[in-house]
Write an enzyme that holds these catalytic residues in place. Structure first.
Site, mmCIF file in Angstrom:
data_model
loop_
_atom_site.group_PDB
_atom_site.id
_atom_site.type_symbol
_atom_site.label_atom_id
_atom_site.label_comp_id
_atom_site.label_asym_id
_atom_site.label_seq_id
_atom_site.Cartn_x
_atom_site.Cartn_y
_atom_site.Cartn_z
ATOM 1 N N TYR A 149 0.835 -1.199 0.000
ATOM 2 C CA TYR A 149 0.000 0.000 0.000
ATOM 3 C C TYR A 149 0.876 1.257 0.000
ATOM 4 C CZ TYR A 149 -3.696 3.228 1.590
ATOM 5 O OH TYR A 149 -4.591 4.262 1.703
ATOM 6 N N ASN A 178 -6.171 9.808 8.370
ATOM 7 C CA ASN A 178 -7.313 8.978 8.807
ATOM 8 C C ASN A 178 -8.635 9.745 8.762
ATOM 9 O OD1 ASN A 178 -4.777 8.054 10.083
ATOM 10 N ND2 ASN A 178 -6.054 6.398 10.818
ATOM 11 N N VAL A 191 -9.926 1.539 13.158
ATOM 12 C CA VAL A 191 -10.142 1.714 14.586
ATOM 13 C C VAL A 191 -11.509 2.335 14.909
ATOM 14 C CG1 VAL A 191 -8.921 3.941 14.799
ATOM 15 C CG2 VAL A 191 -8.992 2.351 16.718
ATOM 16 N N THR A 214 -0.840 7.506 18.658
ATOM 17 C CA THR A 214 -1.775 8.599 18.373
ATOM 18 C C THR A 214 -2.174 8.623 16.898
ATOM 19 O OG1 THR A 214 -0.024 10.182 17.894
ATOM 20 C CG2 THR A 214 -0.784 10.065 20.186
ATOM 21 N N GLN A 280 2.899 7.446 15.887
ATOM 22 C CA GLN A 280 2.200 8.731 15.956
ATOM 23 C C GLN A 280 1.924 9.232 14.542
ATOM 24 O OE1 GLN A 280 4.911 11.348 17.999
ATOM 25 N NE2 GLN A 280 6.500 11.118 16.460
HETATM 26 P P1 NAD Z 1 -12.676 2.022 0.263
HETATM 27 O O1 NAD Z 1 -12.043 0.673 0.328
HETATM 28 O O2 NAD Z 1 -14.007 2.203 0.904
HETATM 29 O O3 NAD Z 1 -12.802 2.515 -1.230
HETATM 30 C C1 NAD Z 1 -11.941 2.124 -2.266
HETATM 31 C C2 NAD Z 1 -12.805 1.816 -3.472
HETATM 32 O O4 NAD Z 1 -11.951 1.434 -4.565
HETATM 33 C C3 NAD Z 1 -13.772 0.644 -3.236
HETATM 34 O O5 NAD Z 1 -15.054 0.991 -3.673
HETATM 35 C C4 NAD Z 1 -13.155 -0.491 -4.057
HETATM 36 O O6 NAD Z 1 -14.109 -1.425 -4.487
HETATM 37 C C5 NAD Z 1 -12.489 0.275 -5.182
HETATM 38 N N1 NAD Z 1 -11.399 -0.457 -5.822
HETATM 39 C C6 NAD Z 1 -10.372 -1.110 -5.214
HETATM 40 N N2 NAD Z 1 -9.561 -1.637 -6.137
HETATM 41 C C7 NAD Z 1 -10.066 -1.298 -7.357
HETATM 42 C C8 NAD Z 1 -9.686 -1.557 -8.691
HETATM 43 N N3 NAD Z 1 -8.596 -2.282 -8.976
HETATM 44 N N4 NAD Z 1 -10.455 -1.062 -9.682
HETATM 45 C C9 NAD Z 1 -11.569 -0.338 -9.430
HETATM 46 N N5 NAD Z 1 -11.985 -0.066 -8.180
HETATM 47 C C10 NAD Z 1 -11.242 -0.541 -7.154
HETATM 48 O O7 NAD Z 1 -11.619 3.050 0.877
HETATM 49 P P2 NAD Z 1 -11.765 4.607 1.178
HETATM 50 O O8 NAD Z 1 -11.531 4.771 2.617
HETATM 51 O O9 NAD Z 1 -12.979 5.161 0.563
HETATM 52 O O10 NAD Z 1 -10.478 5.159 0.417
HETATM 53 C C11 NAD Z 1 -10.561 5.786 -0.852
HETATM 54 C C12 NAD Z 1 -9.174 6.263 -1.261
HETATM 55 O O11 NAD Z 1 -8.671 7.177 -0.302
HETATM 56 C C13 NAD Z 1 -8.159 5.132 -1.388
HETATM 57 O O12 NAD Z 1 -7.348 5.365 -2.518
HETATM 58 C C14 NAD Z 1 -7.356 5.252 -0.127
HETATM 59 O O13 NAD Z 1 -6.042 4.794 -0.312
HETATM 60 C C15 NAD Z 1 -7.407 6.744 0.154
HETATM 61 N N6 NAD Z 1 -7.240 7.029 1.590
HETATM 62 C C16 NAD Z 1 -8.258 6.813 2.486
HETATM 63 C C17 NAD Z 1 -8.050 7.093 3.829
HETATM 64 C C18 NAD Z 1 -9.142 6.895 4.875
HETATM 65 O O14 NAD Z 1 -8.913 7.179 6.059
HETATM 66 N N7 NAD Z 1 -10.320 6.450 4.523
HETATM 67 C C19 NAD Z 1 -6.808 7.574 4.262
HETATM 68 C C20 NAD Z 1 -5.795 7.754 3.332
HETATM 69 C C21 NAD Z 1 -6.025 7.499 1.986
HETATM 70 N N1 UDP Z 2 -6.311 -0.069 16.383
HETATM 71 C C1 UDP Z 2 -6.697 -0.519 17.630
HETATM 72 N N2 UDP Z 2 -7.772 -1.342 17.718
HETATM 73 C C2 UDP Z 2 -8.501 -1.735 16.638
HETATM 74 C C3 UDP Z 2 -8.115 -1.256 15.358
HETATM 75 C C4 UDP Z 2 -7.006 -0.441 15.261
HETATM 76 O O1 UDP Z 2 -6.069 -0.179 18.647
HETATM 77 O O2 UDP Z 2 -9.482 -2.484 16.818
HETATM 78 C C5 UDP Z 2 -5.167 0.855 16.285
HETATM 79 C C6 UDP Z 2 -4.138 0.484 15.215
HETATM 80 O O3 UDP Z 2 -3.178 -0.417 15.741
HETATM 81 C C7 UDP Z 2 -3.556 1.850 14.886
HETATM 82 C C8 UDP Z 2 -4.718 2.812 15.088
HETATM 83 O O4 UDP Z 2 -5.674 2.113 15.876
HETATM 84 O O5 UDP Z 2 -2.549 2.174 15.816
HETATM 85 C C9 UDP Z 2 -5.370 3.236 13.762
HETATM 86 O O6 UDP Z 2 -5.638 2.066 13.014
HETATM 87 P P1 UDP Z 2 -6.387 2.094 11.607
HETATM 88 O O7 UDP Z 2 -6.294 0.694 11.052
HETATM 89 O O8 UDP Z 2 -7.741 2.670 11.768
HETATM 90 O O9 UDP Z 2 -5.567 3.103 10.710
HETATM 91 P P2 UDP Z 2 -3.995 3.275 10.397
HETATM 92 O O10 UDP Z 2 -3.204 2.244 11.140
HETATM 93 O O11 UDP Z 2 -3.901 3.108 8.936
HETATM 94 O O12 UDP Z 2 -3.712 4.646 10.873
#
Ligand code: NAD
Ligand code: UDP
Ligand code: UDP
Length: 319
Positions: A149, A178, A191, A214, A280
């Site tokens: 990723y 996040n 989380v 955090t 963090q």
């Molecule tokens: P999500 O998993 O809900 O959405 C991703 C979407 O992409 C899904 O609908 C999935 O079916 C689609 N998808 C995956 N692989 C695909 C492919 N090969 N072709 C077509 N569609 C495909 O996740 P999200 O939280 O909505 O995240 C959306 C974007 O934002 C992602 O690129 C993710 O990396 C980025 N992002 C999200 C967060 C967050 O906190 N939610 C944080 C950082 C980055």
């Molecule tokens: N985490 C946790 N309990 C859970 C799920 C996640 O303590 O049930 C922690 C995880 O280890 C991380 C933070 O929460 O430190 C955020 O996790 P998340 O998977 O939501 O996002 P990311 O690690 O990508 O920031």
């Protein structure tokens, strides 16, 4: 209405958590939306309320394969985002970020379209600079479980900037921190969704490690507002730009807040910390504030309240 010009907009990953909110907002702003998704983690339920709208079109397609459509703007969100999902098939995750980026950039090049990449705070890895500014190059393990990723997203950023330098494409790169809100997956292990579902169903709240790590959490509506402002910014402004909430807290504090808001009596259970779990993370959002006039507006209690209501409803419907 933010924008009076009606545009044709492609949202890849449009049936996912963030994508579905973005599609909704773009339609609300008067644009035509082509939502592309392979439904790996997204669902029709997320966009069911848009299906009858004549401005909305759904296309089932895997972004790792070329696509030939006609649009003015592209938001590239396709990629599984939660560790459980992106580690399920890590090779496909890297392909989605890298081949996917090449295809949408090729599309943008042919069309002269403006294109935004949903990058991530994971490009900073387990950061040694805190809070993270965009000029920090990160501290990323290239061969670990999160690398498919993290490195996929880093390579996608590289491709965006090389397409700009080589082909003069109008690019925008958002580094998303996040984010939470309605339509998060109940079982994707993130989380906020884990803690809320556990609290609502009376299961133990699972804190990984000692819970002192955090994070900072941005409500989805604020994030979408950041995306739209970024897309509308002058062509010279490419980013990368951090979009996230700068207010951080420990996972123990988050657990206590969710227990209080739900009135749950779930107990806290400690489980092992996943490998490479960042200690963090918190964005410096000065750039977004200066260049986009953006900052998150939703208070965490308000955002968590809306998210809890969503999961409460979902769990009731599921029985
Ligand atoms: P999500 O998993 O809900 O959405 C991703 C979407 O992409 C899904 O609908 C999935 O079916 C689609 N998808 C995956 N692989 C695909 C492919 N090969 N072709 C077509 N569609 C495909 O996740 P999200 O939280 O909505 O995240 C959306 C974007 O934002 C992602 O690129 C993710 O990396 C980025 N992002 C999200 C967060 C967050 O906190 N939610 C944080 C950082 C980055
Ligand atoms: N985490 C946790 N309990 C859970 C799920 C996640 O303590 O049930 C922690 C995880 O280890 C991380 C933070 O929460 O430190 C955020 O996790 P998340 O998977 O939501 O996002 P990311 O690690 O990508 O920031
Ligand atoms: N592509 C696409 N749709 C388009 C144009 C290109 O999916 O409308 C894909 C195609 O797979 C191509 C890739 O984008 O290989 C990169 O395009 P580019 O023009 O940069 O390079 P090419 O490989 O065509 O020389």
């Amino acid at each position: 209405m933010r924008d009076l010009i009606r545009k044709q907009v492609l949202v890849t990953g449009g049936a996912g958590f963030l994508g579905s909110h973005l599609c909704e907002q773009l339609i609300g702003n008067g644009h035509d939306v082509l939502c592309l998704d392979n439904f790996f983690t997204g669902t029709r339920d997320n966009i069911i309320h848009l299906m009858e709208n004549p401005r909305f079109e759904l296309m089932r397609h895997d972004i790792t394969f070329p696509l030939y459509v006609e649009v003015d703007e592209i938001y590239n969100l396709a990629c599984p985002a939660s560790p459980i999902h992106y580690q399920h098939d890590p090779v496909q995750t890297t392909k989605t970020s890298v081949h996917g980026a090449i295809n949408v950039l090729g599309l943008a090049k042919r069309l002269g379209a403006k294109i935004m990449q949903a990058s991530t705070s994971e490009v900073y890895g387990d950061p040694q600079v805190h809070p993270q500014t965009e000029d920090y190059w990160g501290h990323v393990n290239p061969i670990g479980y999160r690398s498919c990723y993290d490195e996929g997203k880093r390579c996608a950023e590289t491709l965006f900037f090389d397409y700009r330098r080589q082909h003069d494409i109008r690019i925008k790169v958002a580094r998303i921190f996040n984010t939470y809100g309605p339509r998060m997956h109940p079982n994707d292990g993130r989380v906020v969704s884990n803690f809320i579902v556990q609290a609502l169903t009376g299961q133990p709240i699972t804190i990984y490690g000692d819970g002192s790590q955090t994070r900072s959490f941005c409500y989805v509506d604020d994030l979408v507002d950041g995306f739209l402002r970024l897309m509308d910014s002058p062509d010279e402004f490419t980013g990368p730009v951090n979009i996230g909430n700068p207010v951080d807290l420990t996972m123990i504090e988050l657990a206590e807040e969710i227990l209080a808001l739900t009135g749950s009596e779930s107990r806290i259970k400690y489980e092992p910390l996943p490998t490479d779990d960042p200690v963090q993370r918190k964005p410096d959002i000065s750039l977004a504030s200066t260049e986009l006039g953006w900052q998150p507006r939703t208070d965490r209690r308000e955002g968590l309240g809306k998210t809890i209501a969503y999961f409460d409803n979902l769990l009731t419907r599921q029985g």
